[in-house]
Write a protein that holds these residues in place. Structure first.
Motif, mmCIF file in Angstrom:
data_model
loop_
_atom_site.group_PDB
_atom_site.id
_atom_site.type_symbol
_atom_site.label_atom_id
_atom_site.label_comp_id
_atom_site.label_asym_id
_atom_site.label_seq_id
_atom_site.Cartn_x
_atom_site.Cartn_y
_atom_site.Cartn_z
ATOM 1 N N UNK A 135 0.830 -1.209 0.000
ATOM 2 C CA UNK A 135 0.000 0.000 0.000
ATOM 3 C C UNK A 135 0.864 1.259 0.000
ATOM 4 N N UNK A 136 1.917 1.265 0.857
ATOM 5 C CA UNK A 136 2.656 2.526 1.048
ATOM 6 C C UNK A 136 4.155 2.392 0.855
ATOM 7 N N UNK B 47 -17.834 4.978 -9.284
ATOM 8 C CA UNK B 47 -17.795 6.092 -8.344
ATOM 9 C C UNK B 47 -16.977 5.596 -7.153
ATOM 10 N N UNK B 48 -15.673 5.901 -7.172
ATOM 11 C CA UNK B 48 -14.779 5.231 -6.228
ATOM 12 C C UNK B 48 -14.740 3.761 -6.609
ATOM 13 N N UNK B 49 -15.208 2.897 -5.727
ATOM 14 C CA UNK B 49 -15.316 1.474 -6.058
ATOM 15 C C UNK B 49 -16.760 1.068 -6.330
ATOM 16 N N UNK B 92 -8.428 6.306 -3.145
ATOM 17 C CA UNK B 92 -9.790 5.867 -2.849
ATOM 18 C C UNK B 92 -10.232 6.237 -1.438
ATOM 19 N N UNK B 93 -9.319 6.832 -0.656
ATOM 20 C CA UNK B 93 -9.670 7.155 0.720
ATOM 21 C C UNK B 93 -9.753 5.895 1.552
ATOM 22 N N UNK B 94 -10.399 6.019 2.692
ATOM 23 C CA UNK B 94 -10.360 4.916 3.641
ATOM 24 C C UNK B 94 -11.411 3.845 3.430
ATOM 25 N N UNK B 128 -5.102 -0.061 -6.428
ATOM 26 C CA UNK B 128 -5.041 1.005 -5.428
ATOM 27 C C UNK B 128 -4.276 0.574 -4.181
ATOM 28 N N UNK B 129 -4.329 -0.709 -3.877
ATOM 29 C CA UNK B 129 -3.683 -1.220 -2.661
ATOM 30 C C UNK B 129 -2.341 -1.890 -2.947
#
Lengths: 305, 305
Positions: A135-136, B47-49, B92-94, B128-129
């Motif tokens: 992830x980071x 929309x996001x996921x 994607x935020x949290x 994203x991850x």
């Protein structure tokens, strides 16, 4: 005739582990420390990712007092109630693929120890190849007795991978489709195989891979058996399917050659007959057992016809 | 009586995709660029996921000339021969878990579009991850039309994860074992489930999880069906098994409650009867279909008895 009763066969390699994986101990620091300090606890000795065999068994050693729990994975508790650990590897270097020693271990030790080795190999490999957070990018640390890694920077938790793979025999009028990949031993043919992708079922993956690799459309996919395959961490899902026709259109990047083999040919190959039309995969491979299962079905169908 | 013929049932959610995944295009830059530039190519709007539905279909938009191929995943070619892409997400935020919109999409659009959404969601989530290399921590880049990521620093290649999960009904004298997890809707019970671990078969995972969660030993595990589950990327492997006895010993960290339910109770729950002994999982879940399959077997057994 199909001669050996199938129930008498040994299972494919890496199947049949007898350790209790004691999931509740992994997340309980007190129980975990107790298991690690237990005088009966043993550590599975690996040479890199290879097994070490001694007197027909995997080599297990006592854990010395200086050893650090954080460097170990708790594989489980064996039938003699001994906690069994494996130490995480330092740098494994470049050779992370199967070796003659890792492939050959199935013939040297009991089946349940082959399964233990497979589990250990997958986990040690996973840790060695997952030191950083996807992830980071920060370094991660093993947690939960080595069954997970945690990123202190972003709090992400990462779990060992297990990649599902379909391996299948398409059948058509009493023959099955066999293929060979580039670089395989001379004469070797086996079932087609490929990774299950996100967004598809097992059955859809069987159909997609058979069409991609050989141009053959299948239907009526049936699950037969599964096997963990620790090179590095696949779950082999063995299936039979009905081919719509027998015309082949090979993908030359995936498959070097393919042919339809009848039951006599499969029987000869599994028996190791030098005149067989192909060299069978070894009995440690689930493909051997899938071929054997198919042969059993053909014999049953012939007997009832 | 079991009333609806089972063959008439719609499949579980996310099953039944109709895209040709065109694996050969992913690794062929010229064909891939051609597909992206094709005037019929469409991009799945997320929309996001979450899915975006319009007039009973997933929203697909033309791809404008400024779009960058490198930001997109080629999902495949649809039955109208249109290349279908999805754009990789920025941050994607949290909130990466299932939402009411993503869980509710199955009732609003055709099954093959639900499958398309599931594939897209798993891949967008995975990218994203997995922006960084788990081997060395450096940034990675999408390659192969978004079906892999490559690390320029250490040359490692990373593939999308698909995590096999077993989901199972243990049966004992005409009843099946149902459990509920903490936080589920009131009254909801379903099949037990858990991730397959490295080093075990599907059958071994079913036995381990059933014992860990409920203290029940099982044998004779039988595969029933599978389903991709895009939250974020599981392969659900649904099985039946025979329980050795019906005594329960629950793991309170995993299971809040469990009970053995007979066929009348399962039938009432699947029919949505408010007096049923439990609230069934929704038909998009493979658990609904596993319960339905079990009911079909019980009816068949009764009829032949």
């Amino acid at each position: 005739m199909h001669e050996t009763p199938r129930a008498d066969r040994t299972p494919p390699g890496f199947v049949g582990g007898t350790l209790d994986r004691v999931d509740h101990v992994r997340t309980n620091p007190a129980l975990l420390a107790e298991a690690f300090a237990d005088s009966s606890a043993r550590r599975l000795v690996l040479d890199g990712l290879d097994p070490v065999e001694a007197d027909g068994h995997l080599l297990l050693e006592p854990i010395n007092r200086q050893a650090l729990l954080a460097d170990h994975v708790l594989l489980g508790v064996d039938p003699e109630q001994r906690p069994i650990f494996v130490r995480l590897a330092g740098d494994l270097g470049g050779n992370l693929g199967p070796t003659p020693r890792s492939r050959g271990i199935a013939g040297l030790i009991p089946a349940e120890e082959v399964a233990l080795y497979g589990t250990a190999r997958s986990l040690v490999h996973w840790h060695a190849r997952h030191r950083f957070c996807a992830v980071c990018g920060a370094a991660t640390q093993p947690v939960k007795a080595g069954w997970s890694r945690r990123c202190d920077a972003c709090a992400a938790e990462h779990f060992p991978r297990t990649d599902p793979v379909v391996i299948m025999l398409a059948q058509h009028h009493g023959r099955v489709l066999l293929g060979r990949q580039h670089g395989w031993p001379q004469g070797r043919y086996s079932a087609l195989a490929g990774f299950v992708e996100p967004g598809e079922t097992i059955e859809e993956a069987v159909a997609r891979e058979t069409f991609e690799e050989a141009g053959v459309r299948v239907r009526a996919v049936r699950y037969v058996m599964s096997q963990p395959w620790p090179f590095p961490s696949s779950l082999m899902i063995a299936c039979l399917a009905e081919a719509e026709d027998d015309a082949l259109r090979l993908d030359p990047t995936e498959i070097e050659a393919a042919f339809w083999c009848d039951a006599d040919g499969v029987r000869a190959a599994l028996a190791g007959d030098p005149d067989a039309p192909f060299l069978a995969p070894p009995p440690m491979a689930v493909a051997w057992h899938l071929l054997d299962h198919w042969l059993g079905e053909v014999v049953t169908a012939d007997a009832s016809a």
